[in-house]
Write a protein that holds these residues in place. Structure first.
Motif, mmCIF file in Angstrom:
data_model
loop_
_atom_site.group_PDB
_atom_site.id
_atom_site.type_symbol
_atom_site.label_atom_id
_atom_site.label_comp_id
_atom_site.label_asym_id
_atom_site.label_seq_id
_atom_site.Cartn_x
_atom_site.Cartn_y
_atom_site.Cartn_z
ATOM 1 N N GLU A 1 0.835 -1.057 -0.132
ATOM 2 C CA GLU A 1 0.138 0.132 -0.232
ATOM 3 C C GLU A 1 0.896 1.396 -0.138
ATOM 4 O OE1 GLU A 1 -3.021 -0.050 2.977
ATOM 5 O OE2 GLU A 1 -3.767 -1.942 2.294
ATOM 6 N N LYS A 2 2.354 1.270 0.124
ATOM 7 C CA LYS A 2 2.940 2.252 0.239
ATOM 8 C C LYS A 2 4.071 1.921 -0.949
ATOM 9 C CE LYS A 2 2.484 3.555 4.821
ATOM 10 N NZ LYS A 2 3.355 3.941 6.154
ATOM 11 N N THR A 3 4.649 3.056 -1.427
ATOM 12 C CA THR A 3 5.908 2.813 -2.322
ATOM 13 C C THR A 3 7.115 2.563 -1.572
ATOM 14 O OG1 THR A 3 6.513 5.134 -1.985
ATOM 15 C CG2 THR A 3 4.990 4.524 -3.818
ATOM 16 N N ILE B 1 1.993 6.757 0.387
ATOM 17 C CA ILE B 1 0.790 5.816 0.139
ATOM 18 C C ILE B 1 0.304 5.962 -1.147
ATOM 19 C CG2 ILE B 1 -1.453 5.893 1.199
ATOM 20 C CD1 ILE B 1 -0.447 6.707 3.850
ATOM 21 N N LYS B 2 -0.076 4.863 -1.541
ATOM 22 C CA LYS B 2 -0.708 4.658 -2.755
ATOM 23 C C LYS B 2 -2.187 4.995 -2.988
ATOM 24 C CE LYS B 2 2.625 1.035 -4.503
ATOM 25 N NZ LYS B 2 2.792 -0.199 -4.757
ATOM 26 N N SER B 3 -2.645 5.415 -4.070
ATOM 27 C CA SER B 3 -4.069 5.619 -4.123
ATOM 28 C C SER B 3 -4.621 4.267 -4.308
ATOM 29 C CB SER B 3 -4.379 6.597 -5.223
ATOM 30 O OG SER B 3 -4.128 5.817 -6.658
ATOM 31 N N ALA B 4 -6.157 4.312 -4.216
ATOM 32 C CA ALA B 4 -6.811 3.195 -4.166
ATOM 33 C C ALA B 4 -6.842 2.471 -5.646
ATOM 34 C CB ALA B 4 -8.406 3.451 -3.543
ATOM 35 N N SER B 5 -6.704 3.513 -6.589
ATOM 36 C CA SER B 5 -6.917 3.058 -7.996
ATOM 37 C C SER B 5 -5.612 2.520 -8.498
ATOM 38 C CB SER B 5 -7.080 4.198 -8.933
ATOM 39 O OG SER B 5 -6.152 5.302 -8.755
ATOM 40 N N GLN B 6 -4.303 2.972 -7.858
ATOM 41 C CA GLN B 6 -2.884 2.384 -8.086
ATOM 42 C C GLN B 6 -2.985 0.789 -7.588
ATOM 43 O OE1 GLN B 6 -0.903 5.533 -5.973
ATOM 44 N NE2 GLN B 6 0.397 5.769 -8.145
ATOM 45 N N GLU C 1 -5.526 -0.855 -7.002
ATOM 46 C CA GLU C 1 -6.480 -1.772 -7.664
ATOM 47 C C GLU C 1 -5.877 -2.188 -9.195
ATOM 48 O OE1 GLU C 1 -9.456 -4.273 -8.336
ATOM 49 O OE2 GLU C 1 -9.097 -3.187 -6.438
#
Length: 92
Positions: free
Chosen positions: A20-22, A27-32, A34
């Motif tokens: 969920e993080k790079t 923090i990555k977005s929900a679309s990233q 998915e």
């Protein structure tokens, strides 16, 4: 690696972890997240094969059909246990 040996025509496939993080901690977005899940679902790595499986080996990257799959947890890690007939193909 796991201490599990599928029986017969079954194959154990690793479920990829989606972070969920790079690596930098962003923090990555929900679309990233998915999009990464959808890409990871296309080809999955084989971890173990039953003795009746002929065309698939440990380490192969395979594509599964939309059939029934059993998610199992072994040593705190999730895997998919699937009948080899539900594997559509593998990367060469």
């Amino acid at each position: 690696m796991t201490n599990f040996k599928p029986l017969g025509s079954n194959v154990l496939i690793e479920v990829p972890m989606i972070e969920e993080k790079t690596k930098a901690g962003i923090i990555k977005s929900a679309s990233q997240i998915e999009a990464e899940k959808n890409a990871a679902d296309k080809f999955l790595e084989v971890i173990a094969v039953g003795e009746a499986v002929k065309d698939i080996s440990v380490g192969d990257k395979v594509m599964l059909s939309e059939g029934k799959h059993r998610v199992v947890t072994i040593e705190d890690k999730n895997y998919i246990l699937v009948y080899s007939g539900l594997i559509l193909g593998k990367l060469l």
